[in-house]
Design a protein around this motif. Structure first.
Motif, PDB file in Angstrom:
ATOM      1  N   UNK A 189      32.637  43.849  29.253  1.00 49.73           N
ATOM      2  CA  UNK A 189      32.979  42.704  30.084  1.00 49.73           C
ATOM      3  C   UNK A 189      33.627  43.154  31.396  1.00 49.73           C
ATOM      4  N   UNK A 190      33.486  42.317  32.419  1.00 51.49           N
ATOM      5  CA  UNK A 190      34.097  42.621  33.714  1.00 51.49           C
ATOM      6  C   UNK A 190      35.344  41.764  33.908  1.00 51.49           C
ATOM      7  N   UNK A 191      36.495  42.399  34.101  1.00 52.01           N
ATOM      8  CA  UNK A 191      37.720  41.636  34.361  1.00 52.01           C
ATOM      9  C   UNK A 191      37.688  41.029  35.765  1.00 52.01           C
ATOM     10  N   UNK A 192      38.531  40.067  35.996  1.00 50.57           N
ATOM     11  CA  UNK A 192      38.634  39.455  37.326  1.00 50.57           C
ATOM     12  C   UNK A 192      39.996  39.827  37.904  1.00 50.57           C
ATOM     13  N   UNK A 193      39.952  40.655  38.922  1.00 54.72           N
ATOM     14  CA  UNK A 193      41.189  41.102  39.561  1.00 54.72           C
ATOM     15  C   UNK A 193      41.487  40.308  40.831  1.00 54.72           C
ATOM     16  N   UNK A 205      43.749  32.348  35.620  1.00 57.97           N
ATOM     17  CA  UNK A 205      43.490  33.587  36.361  1.00 57.97           C
ATOM     18  C   UNK A 205      44.787  34.338  36.645  1.00 57.97           C
ATOM     19  N   UNK A 206      45.824  33.595  37.082  1.00 60.89           N
ATOM     20  CA  UNK A 206      47.099  34.219  37.416  1.00 60.89           C
ATOM     21  C   UNK A 206      47.731  34.876  36.189  1.00 60.89           C
ATOM     22  N   UNK A 207      47.601  34.221  35.025  1.00 63.70           N
ATOM     23  CA  UNK A 207      48.163  34.779  33.800  1.00 63.70           C
ATOM     24  C   UNK A 207      47.511  36.103  33.422  1.00 63.70           C
ATOM     25  N   UNK A 208      46.264  36.310  33.880  1.00 59.43           N
ATOM     26  CA  UNK A 208      45.571  37.576  33.618  1.00 59.43           C
ATOM     27  C   UNK A 208      45.761  38.586  34.747  1.00 59.43           C
ATOM     28  N   UNK A 249      36.354  33.330  28.530  1.00 63.49           N
ATOM     29  CA  UNK A 249      35.949  34.717  28.738  1.00 63.49           C
ATOM     30  C   UNK A 249      37.108  35.564  29.240  1.00 63.49           C
ATOM     31  N   UNK A 250      37.973  34.966  30.046  1.00 59.37           N
ATOM     32  CA  UNK A 250      39.157  35.710  30.487  1.00 59.37           C
ATOM     33  C   UNK A 250      39.985  36.140  29.279  1.00 59.37           C
TER      34      UNK A 250
END
Length: 526
Positions: free
Chosen positions: A6-10, A29-32, A162-163
């Motif tokens: 999987x590709x993370x979202x930075x 998103x912010x939590x990740x 997915x996150x």
């Protein structure tokens, strides 16, 4: 699939007109640990929710200019989206020019359709044509191997899941990319259609049809055919705007027949019932009440009515619902229904009840399409309506007032019967319908024969067509068609006229002592 796949979202770019679900997405998103880039109202909404946001202008070092027309159309944004992470040359160039990768683009477009619908002037409409948004969407979709693209709030939940699972999958990014291109294609088509209307172009040199899939159907006209139901956003009342109150899923044929029935019933102002079978009316009647109209419509062809579609132009009442439910009916469509009527129909679990809120205007403009090999045909919807003032008496005998009313009624019905169409009517009800024959004479004879069958079933000795009026959707090319309806017992006829043998047909009517009027308008329905 493992987390490694999987590709993370930075880093995510969020810039939306429809802010539904935006805060929940931004928070996830912010939590990740993702950096949030945003613009304008989206950035404000995220900040007000307590989230840390980097303005696009701060990220790029270039201010928004030209009243916001240029915000994201810069290399720092598009390079971050389009750069391939698997190509060393791309990675090196991005580093050389200080371009940070963007892993998620979440964009939905300026509300052009809503602006047009509001009645706004051309200048406001043009200002609501999004430029940067489609560019961002298309860029992210092209590079979906590395970037996720979201274009509608309904997609956010899957992204959040997915996150939590470690990142986005290639399959999801590919699906979102396809949806993204469909989204921008529909947006561009809508704008192109608006420009065409501004120029008075009904049929522009290039026409693009778009629709949103409402549902996949079990099959098409036949079980070996696949099918789906799409809606195009038209607000005119009908099956696309209807609420299904009860019953199993609608089939392709159900939808097609229900549309035909509802369009037909919309022709009439008094309480009217239309019964349709295989897209053709098999019984139509207007009366003081829906209950009486049902009785008269059913009498025309009770055999064909079995398993048919019923359309009403009034709120369905309990008495009428009781009568309709006494025979097998596939679908009932009406503007509304009394609670008591709904309770009665609820006993028929498979019967579909559709409520539309209103009846479509029969003279509303619009386009109709039909596919052909290698293309499609487009034409105006048949919004033509013949009135009493349009009729021209061409025979020695003029119709009586009662006959004139029945003639107009029959011609309105003929508009919705497949050509060649011949309709017999009496006292505001069809008493014989001949549809879709290669010869108009055959249509006239078939309708008369079915009238004899209906009379026999009703226990009457004379065919229902005795003393009726007859309508033909197009002119009689020869006198034999006219002679056929006279033989069936018709005493007045309505037809468009326009044949080179009109006088021959008029002479035949005069010899028979019947009245005939010309409409000057035909209603072919192929």
């Amino acid at each position: 699939m493992s987390v490694a796949d999987r590709l993370p979202i930075r880093r995510a770019l969020l810039s939306v007109s429809d802010k539904s679900g935006l805060i929940e997405l931004g928070r996830a998103l912010a939590e990740k640990g993702a950096q949030l880039l945003s613009t304008g109202g989206s950035a404000k909404a995220l900040r007000e929710a307590g989230l840390t946001v980097t303005d696009v202008s701060e990220h790029t070092g270039f201010p928004e200019i030209l009243d916001g027309r240029v915000k994201t159309l810069v290399p720092q944004i598009h390079g971050g989206i389009l750069g391939r992470r698997d190509l060393p040359a791309h990675v090196a160039q991005m580093q050389e020019h200080d371009i940070a990768p963007i892993d998620l683009v979440c964009v939905n477009l300026y509300p052009f359709a809503a602006t047009v619908a509001s009645g706004a002037g051309p200048e406001d409409c043009i200002e609501n044509i999004d430029i940067g948004g489609p560019a961002l969407i298309r860029a992210a979709a092209k590079n979906h191997a590395h970037v996720a693209i979201l274009t509608e709030p309904a997609q956010y939940a899957a992204l959040i899941d997915m996150l939590n699972a470690g990142g986005t999958t290639l399959e999801a990014r590919r699906n979102w990319a396809g949806a993204a291109y469909a989204h921008t294609a529909a947006y561009d088509a809508m704008i192109a259609a608006w420009f065409a209307r501004q120029e008075g172009e009904i049929f522009p040199p290039t026409m693009t049809l778009t629709g949103t899939r409402r549902e996949l159907l079990r099959y098409g006209e036949n079980p070996h055919q696949k099918a789906a139901f799409y809606v195009n956003g038209e607000k005119r009342a009908g099956i696309a705007t209807a609420t299904q109150v009860q019953g199993k899923a609608l089939s392709y044929n159900n939808l097609n027949d229900t549309d035909a029935a509802f369009e037909a019933v919309a022709e009439f102002e008094e309480p009217t019932v239309v019964i349709v079978k295989h897209a053709n009316p098999c019984g139509v009647a207007t009366a003081q009440s829906l209950s009486d109209a049902w009785d008269a419509a059913l009498k025309c062809d009770p055999v064909s009515a079995f398993g048919g579609i019923v359309a009403l132009n009034r709120k369905l009442d309990a008495a009428t619902a009781e009568k309709i439910s006494a025979i097998f009916t596939e679908v009932i469509v009406a503007p509304d229904a009394e609670d008591a009527a709904k309770e009665i129909l609820a006993k028929k679990k498979n019967l579909r009840l559709l409520l539309t809120g209103s009846v479509p205007a029969p003279d509303a403009e619009g386009l109709a399409f039909r596919s052909v090999a290698g293309g499609f045909l487009a034409q105006n919807r048949d919004a033509g309506r013949v009135t009493r003032a349009d009729l021209r008496v061409v025979t020695t005998r003029a119709p009586t007032e009662a006959e004139m009313a029945d003639l107009l009624f029959a011609f309105h019905v003929a508009k919705h019967v497949k050509s060649n169409a011949v309709i017999y009517a009496k006292n505001g009800a069809t008493v014989g319908i001949g549809a879709g024959q290669m010869s108009r004479v055959d249509s006239a004879r078939i309708a008369a024969r079915k009238s004899e069958d209906a009379a026999q079933q009703a226990g009457e000795s004379a065919p229902l067509t005795q003393g009726s009026v007859a309508a033909s959707d197009a002119f009689f090319p020869f006198a034999d068609g006219l002679e056929s309806v006279v033989a069936a017992g018709a005493i007045a006829v309505i037809q468009p006229g326009g044949s080179i043998r009109d006088q021959e047909v008029i002479d035949a009517a005069d010899r028979a002592g019947i009245a005939m009027v010309f409409t000057g308008m035909r209603h072919f329905r192929h």
